[in-house]
Design a protein around this motif. Structure first.
Motif, PDB file in Angstrom:
ATOM      1  N   PRO A   1     -22.834 -28.609 -31.403  1.00  0.00           N
ATOM      2  CA  PRO A   1     -22.932 -29.491 -32.572  1.00  0.00           C
ATOM      3  C   PRO A   1     -23.287 -28.697 -33.828  1.00  0.00           C
ATOM      4  O   PRO A   1     -23.809 -27.583 -33.755  1.00  0.00           O
ATOM      5  N   GLU A   2     -23.022 -29.279 -34.984  1.00  0.00           N
ATOM      6  CA  GLU A   2     -23.212 -28.589 -36.261  1.00  0.00           C
ATOM      7  C   GLU A   2     -24.647 -28.112 -36.460  1.00  0.00           C
ATOM      8  O   GLU A   2     -24.885 -27.058 -37.043  1.00  0.00           O
ATOM      9  N   ASN A   3     -25.602 -28.881 -35.954  1.00  0.00           N
ATOM     10  CA  ASN A   3     -27.008 -28.506 -36.167  1.00  0.00           C
ATOM     11  C   ASN A   3     -27.518 -27.491 -35.146  1.00  0.00           C
ATOM     12  O   ASN A   3     -28.688 -27.134 -35.147  1.00  0.00           O
ATOM     13  N   GLN A   4     -26.627 -27.012 -34.257  1.00  0.00           N
ATOM     14  CA  GLN A   4     -27.027 -26.013 -33.265  1.00  0.00           C
ATOM     15  C   GLN A   4     -26.027 -24.851 -33.181  1.00  0.00           C
ATOM     16  O   GLN A   4     -25.908 -24.219 -32.141  1.00  0.00           O
ATOM     17  N   LYS A   5     -25.339 -24.569 -34.244  1.00  0.00           N
ATOM     18  CA  LYS A   5     -24.374 -23.484 -34.239  1.00  0.00           C
ATOM     19  C   LYS A   5     -25.068 -22.156 -33.927  1.00  0.00           C
ATOM     20  O   LYS A   5     -26.139 -21.861 -34.444  1.00  0.00           O
TER      21      LYS A   5
END
Length: 381
Positions: A170-174
């Motif tokens: 997800p975007e918040n865990q790249k």
């Protein structure tokens, strides 16, 4: 105006049976297969009202009654509790609750937290209080990233390696591929290893065959421009289950499939008819196959002529001329079916449906598509 999609009885039956078995809900299933909720609801109403005659030509299957569905839910709860106890049995000898809390946290994407707390005889408030304590930012980040990696890996049925998991974060865990690979290696997470398989059709016949018009040009600039098709087989204790598939080379989406206990012309025709009904393909489409007698038969060739499709066939004994379908059969078996030992053809049909319609077309990312699932690529084209 977009053409109305058509679904054959096999597709409807597999969809309805998953809902009646309590494995999902009508609204979630509608989202999974890309149809409106009211359509799935109407299928359910018809099936529960008319049983085996709900869909034209359907078999003698009948929906489970309320009591059976209730028992199945109870059995599912007991099965979940037994699985928890099997994995955490050694923790009952410990006086400390810390290891129990860590077990619950580690398995929170596998079992329900409330069910684990109940089985391990700890309070939910104590569990949440324990994990509300502070920890280092790096440790917390790695722990959360690892859990996300495990979730993605599990949802892919162990298929994805570090590159695809990295793309699906997800975007918040790249994170970098190297970091993902290190966490996977340290925790014993790896992608599946390919197994050999063989699929064949009978091509030693005297029927006319078409030229290889496709000529290994396995790219397409738009949907319904080039299709490829083939047959494979799946072993069960009841006997072989034969599967015919039709793939759109634009995005490698499976647009049609059919399953039966035989591999006659009706099987490949049913797969093609499903593909036509679901896509509304028009005249001029190239459809490629091997030289099997099913594809060279008069009935199949007349079906192509009726819709104005252009027939293309592989050169004799050359599997590379139909490489995308051969590759798909390999994925289906390596990523999904090799994990099963089917008792019946019905079990195998269910597994094939889940792979094609619920995973491969809508969720499985492809490097050739820029890590976009086939159905998503089709929708944005």
């Amino acid at each position: 105006m977009a053409e109305r999609k058509k679904f054959d009885k096999a597709f409807k039956e597999q969809t309805v049976e998953k809902i009646l078995a309590g494995e999902t809900t009508a609204s979630l299933m509608a989202k999974e297969i890309g149809v409106h909720y009211s359509t799935v609801r109407d299928w359910l109403i018809a099936y529960e009202k008319d049983g085996s005659s709900a869909f034209p030509g359907s078999g003698n299957l009948k929906p489970d009654d309320d009591e059976i569905r209730k028992l199945r839910r109870e059995l599912a709860n007991l099965k979940e509790e037994n699985e928890i106890l099997k994995k955490a049995g050694g923790l009952f000898c410990e006086k400390s609750e810390i290891n129990k809390f860590n077990f619950i946290y580690k398995h929170r994407f596998i079992f329900r937290i409330a069910k684990m707390c109940q089985a391990l005889q700890v309070s939910r408030s104590g569990y949440y209080a324990y994990f509300s304590r502070s920890e280092s930012n790096r440790s917390k980040s790695n722990r959360e990233l690892l859990e996300t990696i495990k979730e993605i890996h599990k949802k892919s049925h162990g298929i994805y390696g570090a590159p695809q998991i990295t793309k699906n974060l997800p975007e918040n865990q790249k994170a970098s591929k190297g970091r993902v690979a290190r966490l996977m290696k340290a925790n014993g997470i790896r992608s599946k290893v390919s197994k050999k398989y063989k699929a064949t059709t009978y091509s030693n016949h005297s029927l006319p065959v078409a030229d290889n018009i496709l000529n290994r040009e396995f790219t397409a600039s738009r949907p319904n421009q080039k299709w490829v098709s083939d047959i494979t087989y799946i072993p069960t204790k009841e006997g072989w289950l034969y599967l015919a598939g039709v793939m759109d080379l634009y995005g490698r989406r499976l647009v049609g499939w059919a399953m039966a206990n035989h591999m006659r012309t009706e099987l490949v025709s049913a797969a093609l008819n499903q593909a036509i009904g679901r896509t509304g393909a028009k005249e001029g489409l190239i459809i490629h196959s091997d030289r099997g007698i099913q594809y060279a038969s008069n009935d199949y060739q007349n079906l192509l002529k009726r819709y104005g499709f252009v027939c293309s066939m592989s050169r004799k004994g050359n599997c590379y001329d139909n490489a995308p379908m051969e590759s798909f059969w390999g994925k289906l078996k390596m990523e999904w079916l090799n994990d099963y030992n089917f008792e019946t053809r019905a079990e195998a049909k269910k597994a094939v449906f889940e792979y094609i319609e619920l995973f491969y077309n809508r969720k499985r990312t492809h490097s050739a598509n820029g890590y976009i699932p086939p159905f998503v690529l089709k929708e944005i084209s």
